[in-house]
Design a protein around this motif. Structure first.
Motif, PDB file in Angstrom:
ATOM      1  N   SER A  50       2.914 -10.119  23.399  1.00 38.10           N
ATOM      2  CA  SER A  50       1.623 -10.357  23.055  1.00 38.10           C
ATOM      3  C   SER A  50       1.298 -12.016  22.680  1.00 38.10           C
ATOM      4  N   VAL A  51      -0.058 -12.169  22.533  1.00 41.45           N
ATOM      5  CA  VAL A  51      -0.465 -13.533  22.077  1.00 41.45           C
ATOM      6  C   VAL A  51      -0.626 -13.586  20.633  1.00 41.45           C
ATOM      7  N   TYR A  52      -0.246 -12.540  19.923  1.00 41.50           N
ATOM      8  CA  TYR A  52      -0.271 -12.465  18.456  1.00 41.50           C
ATOM      9  C   TYR A  52       0.838 -12.616  17.805  1.00 41.50           C
ATOM     10  N   LYS A  53       0.807 -13.005  16.489  1.00 38.86           N
ATOM     11  CA  LYS A  53       2.127 -13.157  15.755  1.00 38.86           C
ATOM     12  C   LYS A  53       2.207 -12.267  14.666  1.00 38.86           C
ATOM     13  N   THR A  54       3.190 -11.753  14.216  1.00 38.25           N
ATOM     14  CA  THR A  54       3.638 -10.856  12.968  1.00 38.25           C
ATOM     15  C   THR A  54       3.627 -11.709  11.784  1.00 38.25           C
ATOM     16  N   LEU A  55       2.864 -11.635  10.792  1.00 37.68           N
ATOM     17  CA  LEU A  55       2.850 -12.331   9.693  1.00 37.68           C
ATOM     18  C   LEU A  55       4.093 -11.894   8.550  1.00 37.68           C
ATOM     19  N   SER A  56       4.044 -10.641   8.655  1.00 36.88           N
ATOM     20  CA  SER A  56       5.168 -10.057   7.756  1.00 36.88           C
ATOM     21  C   SER A  56       5.375  -8.495   8.436  1.00 36.88           C
ATOM     22  N   GLU A  57       6.411  -8.163   7.781  1.00 43.50           N
ATOM     23  CA  GLU A  57       6.973  -6.687   8.163  1.00 43.50           C
ATOM     24  C   GLU A  57       7.640  -6.141   6.878  1.00 43.50           C
ATOM     25  N   PHE A  58       7.607  -4.949   6.937  1.00 50.49           N
ATOM     26  CA  PHE A  58       8.143  -4.141   5.901  1.00 50.49           C
ATOM     27  C   PHE A  58       8.609  -2.699   6.529  1.00 50.49           C
ATOM     28  N   ASP A  59       9.630  -2.381   5.668  1.00 49.62           N
ATOM     29  CA  ASP A  59      10.204  -0.942   6.064  1.00 49.62           C
ATOM     30  C   ASP A  59       9.983  -0.116   4.891  1.00 49.62           C
ATOM     31  N   THR A  60       9.181   0.831   5.039  1.00 52.78           N
ATOM     32  CA  THR A  60       8.600   1.699   3.820  1.00 52.78           C
ATOM     33  C   THR A  60       9.583   2.770   3.546  1.00 52.78           C
ATOM     34  N   PRO A  61      10.136   2.782   2.183  1.00 50.72           N
ATOM     35  CA  PRO A  61      11.113   3.756   1.975  1.00 50.72           C
ATOM     36  C   PRO A  61      10.569   5.020   1.913  1.00 50.72           C
ATOM     37  N   ASP A  62      11.387   5.976   2.434  1.00 44.97           N
ATOM     38  CA  ASP A  62      10.633   7.543   2.502  1.00 44.97           C
ATOM     39  C   ASP A  62       9.452   7.629   3.207  1.00 44.97           C
ATOM     40  N   TRP A  63       8.986   6.785   3.778  1.00 47.64           N
ATOM     41  CA  TRP A  63       7.661   6.694   4.649  1.00 47.64           C
ATOM     42  C   TRP A  63       6.480   6.919   3.643  1.00 47.64           C
ATOM     43  N   ALA A  64       6.769   6.624   2.384  1.00 49.51           N
ATOM     44  CA  ALA A  64       5.979   6.759   1.078  1.00 49.51           C
ATOM     45  C   ALA A  64       4.737   5.945   1.351  1.00 49.51           C
ATOM     46  N   PRO A  65       3.400   6.595   1.422  1.00 46.73           N
ATOM     47  CA  PRO A  65       2.201   5.739   1.347  1.00 46.73           C
ATOM     48  C   PRO A  65       1.914   4.949   0.172  1.00 46.73           C
ATOM     49  N   PRO A  66       2.385   5.231  -0.811  1.00 47.16           N
ATOM     50  CA  PRO A  66       1.976   4.301  -2.001  1.00 47.16           C
ATOM     51  C   PRO A  66       2.677   3.218  -2.062  1.00 47.16           C
ATOM     52  N   LYS A  67       3.936   3.012  -1.381  1.00 45.82           N
ATOM     53  CA  LYS A  67       4.708   2.075  -1.182  1.00 45.82           C
ATOM     54  C   LYS A  67       4.104   1.233   0.075  1.00 45.82           C
ATOM     55  N   ALA A  68       3.739   1.637   1.086  1.00 48.72           N
ATOM     56  CA  ALA A  68       2.880   0.864   1.976  1.00 48.72           C
ATOM     57  C   ALA A  68       1.823   0.280   1.463  1.00 48.72           C
ATOM     58  N   GLN A  69       1.151   0.846   0.508  1.00 51.92           N
ATOM     59  CA  GLN A  69      -0.354   0.581  -0.265  1.00 51.92           C
ATOM     60  C   GLN A  69       0.177  -0.696  -0.837  1.00 51.92           C
ATOM     61  N   GLU A  70       1.331  -0.602  -1.822  1.00 51.99           N
ATOM     62  CA  GLU A  70       1.693  -1.716  -2.465  1.00 51.99           C
ATOM     63  C   GLU A  70       2.104  -2.942  -1.881  1.00 51.99           C
ATOM     64  N   TRP A  71       2.673  -2.675  -0.550  1.00 52.69           N
ATOM     65  CA  TRP A  71       3.318  -3.731  -0.070  1.00 52.69           C
ATOM     66  C   TRP A  71       2.018  -4.503   0.576  1.00 52.69           C
ATOM     67  N   THR A  72       1.123  -3.874   1.203  1.00 53.01           N
ATOM     68  CA  THR A  72      -0.140  -4.330   1.854  1.00 53.01           C
ATOM     69  C   THR A  72      -0.946  -5.298   0.988  1.00 53.01           C
ATOM     70  N   ALA A  73      -1.028  -4.465  -0.213  1.00 49.56           N
ATOM     71  CA  ALA A  73      -1.938  -5.378  -1.369  1.00 49.56           C
ATOM     72  C   ALA A  73      -1.365  -6.616  -1.645  1.00 49.56           C
ATOM     73  N   GLY A  74       0.162  -6.731  -1.451  1.00 49.59           N
ATOM     74  CA  GLY A  74       0.498  -7.954  -1.714  1.00 49.59           C
ATOM     75  C   GLY A  74       0.426  -8.978  -0.914  1.00 49.59           C
ATOM     76  N   GLN A  75       0.381  -8.391   0.592  1.00 48.31           N
ATOM     77  CA  GLN A  75       0.079  -9.355   1.831  1.00 48.31           C
ATOM     78  C   GLN A  75      -1.106  -9.663   1.985  1.00 48.31           C
ATOM     79  N   ILE A  76      -2.198  -8.938   1.412  1.00 48.66           N
ATOM     80  CA  ILE A  76      -3.642  -9.532   1.310  1.00 48.66           C
ATOM     81  C   ILE A  76      -3.889 -10.661   0.396  1.00 48.66           C
ATOM     82  N   THR A  77      -3.135 -10.630  -0.646  1.00 49.35           N
ATOM     83  CA  THR A  77      -2.958 -11.508  -1.697  1.00 49.35           C
ATOM     84  C   THR A  77      -2.331 -13.034  -0.879  1.00 49.35           C
ATOM     85  N   ARG A  78      -1.274 -12.541  -0.172  1.00 48.90           N
ATOM     86  CA  ARG A  78      -0.522 -13.650   0.350  1.00 48.90           C
ATOM     87  C   ARG A  78      -1.321 -14.557   1.679  1.00 48.90           C
ATOM     88  N   PHE A  79      -1.982 -13.318   2.236  1.00 44.56           N
ATOM     89  CA  PHE A  79      -2.497 -13.898   3.717  1.00 44.56           C
ATOM     90  C   PHE A  79      -4.020 -13.915   3.783  1.00 44.56           C
TER      91      PHE A  79
END
Length: 213
Positions: A50-79
């Motif tokens: 595609s014409v878009y770029k991946t800013l960051s990527e994360f493998d979510t331990p155990d598919w756990a939504p809280p882990k995805a939420q925590e990681w996303t929160a950090g990326q919001i601060t970052r990007f």
């Protein structure tokens, strides 16, 4: 499935006029789950073409939504506002990403993907908080498996329509569900009933979308 949800997001961004080079986040499933790896590879295939770029990527331990939420929160601060979309591998991780966006006060939300067509995700799509999910009704696979079993019991040889990992297979194309086709794909086909989904705050949007009267 990974390719389908990511390509749906890419098409959405392009239709919305999001410029070339804009960034998206990629939230994968568990690093110990082989299925998550296949979904991840499909996402890569779409985004890399595609014409878009991946800013960051994360493998979510155990598919756990809280882990995805925590990681996303950090990326919001970052990007911050550079996040124009989020490809999440399933509805749980997508829901975690949406929770992080809301907690950070992001408005409007960038489109977020999902997979599994859970009731919670369908409600988020109806509300406009989640962009898509994948519907893969077990009835379709169960019916095909039953036919294979009967053919074998009758002494026949099941017909393979494709080959996967050197194994004769039948593959089915899952449906990408968005607000545009949620009524047709989910409710008209009886995969879910409005009484289970169109509750509380989702009742009025369901009426607006013609899901309920």
């Amino acid at each position: 499935m990974g390719y389908a949800i990511a390509q749906s997001l890419v098409d959405k961004l392009m239709a919305d006029g999001v410029p070339d080079g804009a960034g998206v986040l990629q939230i994968n499933g568990s690093p110990t789950d082989a299925a998550a790896g296949l979904i991840r590879d499909g996402v890569h295939r779409s985004l890399e073409g595609s014409v878009y770029k991946t800013l960051s990527e994360f493998d979510t331990p155990d598919w756990a939504p809280p882990k995805a939420q925590e990681w996303t929160a950090g990326q919001i601060t970052r990007f911050g506002g550079d996040i124009m979309g989020i490809v999440a591998a399933n509805d749980g991780t997508g829901g975690g990403a949406i929770a992080a966006l809301k907690a950070a006060g992001v408005d409007p939300l960038p489109p977020v993907t999902g997979n599994d067509a859970t009731i919670a995700a369908l409600q988020l799509i109806i509300a406009g908080d989640q962009y898509n999910t994948i519907s893969k009704p077990s009835e379709i696979v169960a019916e095909a498996a039953a036919k294979v079993a009967k053919t074998l019991l009758d002494g026949g040889t099941p017909e393979a329509t494709s080959t996967l990992y050197d194994t004769p297979s039948q593959l089915f194309v899952p449906a990408v569900v968005t607000q545009e086709n949620i009524k047709a794909e989910i409710f008209d086909k009886g995969i879910q009933i409005p009484d289970e989904v169109c509750t509380g705050e989702y009742a009025e949007p369901c009426k607006t979308m013609g899901i309920t009267q």
